[in-house]
Design a protein around this motif. Structure first.
Motif, short mmCIF file in Angstrom:
data_model
loop_
_atom_site.label_atom_id
_atom_site.label_comp_id
_atom_site.label_asym_id
_atom_site.label_seq_id
_atom_site.Cartn_x
_atom_site.Cartn_y
_atom_site.Cartn_z
N ALA A 54 5.24 3.67 12.70
CA ALA A 54 4.42 3.67 11.48
C ALA A 54 3.45 2.49 11.45
CB ALA A 54 5.31 3.64 10.24
N LEU A 55 3.79 1.43 12.17
CA LEU A 55 2.93 0.24 12.18
C LEU A 55 1.57 0.52 12.81
CD1 LEU A 55 2.61 -2.90 11.81
CD2 LEU A 55 3.58 -3.13 14.11
N LEU A 60 -2.17 7.09 9.05
CA LEU A 60 -0.80 7.17 8.55
C LEU A 60 -0.74 7.82 7.17
CD1 LEU A 60 2.20 6.51 8.63
CD2 LEU A 60 1.65 4.16 7.99
N VAL A 96 5.46 -2.86 1.95
CA VAL A 96 5.09 -1.70 2.77
C VAL A 96 5.63 -0.42 2.12
CG1 VAL A 96 5.56 -0.52 4.97
CG2 VAL A 96 4.85 -2.93 4.95
N LYS A 99 3.45 0.22 -0.83
CA LYS A 99 2.09 0.62 -0.44
C LYS A 99 2.04 2.11 -0.08
CE LYS A 99 -1.44 -0.23 3.12
NZ LYS A 99 -1.77 -0.93 4.39
N TYR A 100 3.07 2.56 0.64
CA TYR A 100 3.05 3.96 1.10
C TYR A 100 3.85 4.88 0.17
CZ TYR A 100 0.68 2.12 5.13
OH TYR A 100 -0.24 1.50 5.93
#
Lengths: 251, 251, 251
Positions: A54-55, A60, A96, A99-100
């Motif tokens: 995912a990074l 994404l 993170v 954020k997602y």
């Protein structure tokens, strides 16, 4: 079903509490994710973006949207949690997740040495934000745990707030639950099932022989993980006793 | 990167002289090539159209255009060169290179017996037209060369005009650099590295264990070849120490 | 061919009676089927929707249309026939064939015990509606048949109305014609070829070593089955002697 075939084992339907399938995406493009969902949406409960992919995977957000719109929950592999923790960046990990807008997170200690109390604290903390899936077992083939150890870790993690436990196998299916050959450590599995409700466990079973083993042992609605997206239809037929390997399990 | 993770090894960026990744396309459609580039463009320096597949794959021009527009150099596998040479059609090979406006070409002798002086003459001739990558090592498992032989061939090919040397493994990773089991011939690798600058070599490493071996030995920016397109994101995380196998290499 | 290479073995062209390739689709989306046909249409005679996947794969009609428009005959795996027969639903099976306007059907007994006379009756019945391909050999590794038995079953099935015989290997290539290691049972193959015209047989050969074996034994235009769609271009180069493994077969 496209046509009528009698005496098929009843599969649970979404949203499932049991009979879960977790598939591993290790770097799909947006269109590949959409192709996978076209055939697999009904059969896929979770899509794990493998380890830390995912990074760096491009687009994404768009890929996550594809999975969400199809009704499969995306989440990030436990190794990502470990990569943040080992760098003392747990707060960044929480950001993170925010954020997602992830609803699930995996916590593991397959690649780092993490005192188990500390792991359970992370589970408890994360459980305030998301539904936690925690993974038990090392990715290191030389670190073989006795069954009683698996069981005590599992119990503690459930108590700390894990919704489901994942039993480690890696993408290759040759550690944790399995011998290096990919063969199931059957005694281990029996002891775990004697102490932990099977509904609470997602068995990582990337190889067909491993899927067949657990379907035979627990039934069509066993929870299975680390499934190759290209095998999602194949797995479903295996669960339903409609493949050579399981043909006589349900009739 | 989609979010911030500290202490990641610095990867080289395009156009790279080091840390190269060469991926093998063994028959993608145009759309499959585009999907691959969506996720892999930043991480892929070369796309080899495996062995002679360029001869028969449909929509070849369109596929080459997809790779070029994404900034990856396409070229044709060395077996194609051999197929022309064994038929005494080297001039036709030059015309193929011209027709498809290729900037790179691979010269090998994995399937034919070619006196080494002659191979070096082909390298020198081709180097007037394109950048030459030459491959050392046989595809035949019974033809095991001693390390000093590998080294003298490699030196002569660099002198003849090769830009980079490819160390043979095949698509399956079980010849040349590797034993039939896929295990690295470590003594061979050590001796080669003692005499040839590692930057000059692209190590064919189709299997994960082989990639991990070379990343451990040489670092994140080792040159690797014959990578499966579906593994391009996975390889990049492995290079960056963000996968179980390499988790402790760079921290 | 995209350019001229001399002395390539002559491949048969569609519609082929010989040199057939049967590919296995184990759950493609419509777009994945289209991508496969973009590269493989000229080289693919049959697409088998593996075992019972036709029952549950979404957009089945659209996928069948993609294959038909590209000139490849789709049909359903023999395990589907067995799933209907074991449930006493053979008439429903006929209706499925009619519903999807299939022109070919596969009859097998790899997963059920079916008296051979009965199997031949099914062949005769089905042959009134469609072109029948019948499969010989068990999916069970412990049921090893002697060569004379293979031959007598094959003769009886041809007589009953089978157009072609498929020699079983499964998707994994480790039963029937093959030892558990994937190695060919060569004596078995020789004896079969002594009694049955090779044109009548489609050899399931999912592994490259198995494809190479049959191309070496019978030639570029041997009938091969259970091919992975991603390998369709690779197989064609192997047939044409343009891959390391077969490089010296035809020159």
């Amino acid at each position: 079903m496209n046509f009528q075939l009698n005496n098929i084992p009843q599969r649970t339907e979404k949203p499932r509490e049991n009979g879960l399938t977790m598939v591993m995406d290790k770097g799909f493009s947006v269109r590949q994710a959409a192709d996978f969902m076209e055939v697999g949406a009904a059969y896929t409960d979770f899509v794990k973006l493998g380890w830390t992919t995912a990074l760096i995977v491009p687009k994404l957000e768009e890929k996550l949207a594809v999975y969400r719109e199809a009704g499969a929950h995306p989440y990030f592999g436990g190794t990502l949690f470990e990569a943040f923790v080992v760098r003392d960046q747990f707060d960044d990990f929480l950001r993170v997740i925010e954020k997602y807008r992830l609803e699930y997170a995996e916590i593991s200690d397959g690649s780092i040495a993490l005192p188990h109390e500390e792991k359970c604290e992370y589970i408890a903390k994360l459980a305030q934000h998301v539904t936690v899936i925690s993974e038990v077992g090392s990715k290191d083939n030389t670190k073989i745990m006795a069954p009683y150890k698996w069981i005590s870790l599992m119990k503690a993690e459930l108590e700390a707030g894990s919704w489901r436990l994942i039993a480690e196998s890696r993408e290759s299916g040759n550690v944790g639950l399995y011998r290096e050959s990919g063969e199931v450590r059957q005694g281990l599995v029996d002891e775990i099932l004697n102490e932990i409700p099977n509904e609470k466990i997602i068995w990582e079973a990337p190889l067909k022989s491993q899927q067949v083993y657990f379907i035979h042992l627990i039934g069509a609605n066993v929870n299975l993980g680390n499934i190759n997206p290209a095998e999602i239809i194949a797995l479903e037929t295996t669960r339903m006793g409609l493949r050579g390997d399981t043909f006589h399990y349900f009739i």
